[in-house]
Scaffold this motif. Sequence first.
Motif, short mmCIF file in Angstrom:
data_model
loop_
_atom_site.label_atom_id
_atom_site.label_comp_id
_atom_site.label_asym_id
_atom_site.label_seq_id
_atom_site.Cartn_x
_atom_site.Cartn_y
_atom_site.Cartn_z
N LEU A 207 39.93 65.77 35.72
CA LEU A 207 39.57 65.78 34.30
C LEU A 207 39.78 64.44 33.61
O LEU A 207 39.27 64.21 32.52
CB LEU A 207 40.35 66.88 33.58
N GLN A 208 40.59 63.56 34.24
CA GLN A 208 40.85 62.23 33.71
C GLN A 208 41.46 62.28 32.30
O GLN A 208 41.12 61.47 31.43
CB GLN A 208 39.57 61.39 33.69
N ILE A 209 42.36 63.25 32.10
CA ILE A 209 43.09 63.33 30.83
C ILE A 209 44.53 62.91 31.09
O ILE A 209 45.01 62.99 32.22
CB ILE A 209 43.03 64.75 30.22
N PRO A 210 45.21 62.42 30.06
CA PRO A 210 46.61 62.03 30.27
C PRO A 210 47.44 63.19 30.83
O PRO A 210 47.37 64.32 30.32
CB PRO A 210 47.08 61.63 28.87
N LEU A 211 48.18 62.91 31.87
CA LEU A 211 48.98 63.94 32.54
C LEU A 211 49.97 64.59 31.59
O LEU A 211 50.21 65.79 31.65
CB LEU A 211 49.70 63.35 33.75
N TYR A 212 50.54 63.80 30.71
CA TYR A 212 51.55 64.37 29.81
C TYR A 212 50.97 65.43 28.88
O TYR A 212 51.68 66.33 28.46
CB TYR A 212 52.28 63.27 29.02
#
Length: 185
Positions: free
Chosen positions: A131-136
């Motif tokens: 998804l290429q979203i920030p892991l946090y």
Amino acid sequence: MTPMLHRGLILADRWIHRLEVTCLAGGILLMALNTIINVFGRYLFAHSLYFAEELNQILMVVITFMGLGYVTRQGRHIRMSALYDVLPDRYKKGLMLLITLSTALTLFLLSYYAYAYVAQMARRGMITAALQIPLYWTLLVVPLGFFIAGLQYSLAFIRNLQSRDIFLSFHALDIYDESQPKESL
């Protein structure tokens, strides 16, 4: 307890309940929809959703940690009650106060540590693979879930302080129903 404080506790409890139910229902429905679409895509068009597994993993985390507060609110959490069950009622109340307070404090501490971990993940700038979203972002629900469960145990502690009865949560009274059929070994 003052009427204003009591109303405030009830209002907070309702708000938390709505948040929990929305996250749980939305997470489960989204997971089911994601899985169904992925299956149809795979078998009808020979193409899977590239992000389906990752999204379901994220939703599983959401469901798990938001479910922690929900089951606590309902008084449905797992309990080791062998010692508690054999105690006289006057000692059960004290033990329940100790259990709810110590569990609340432990959950708040876990929330703090989980938040510190999420903050560390944010500083590292890691992103999810598909998804290429920030892991946090995917982990923010962990400290939130611990915090909400801590609030639920705090509410149970307050309820036990103000009542002669024993409560497992703000709403769930600790009762043993003798009319239920006993399971046979």
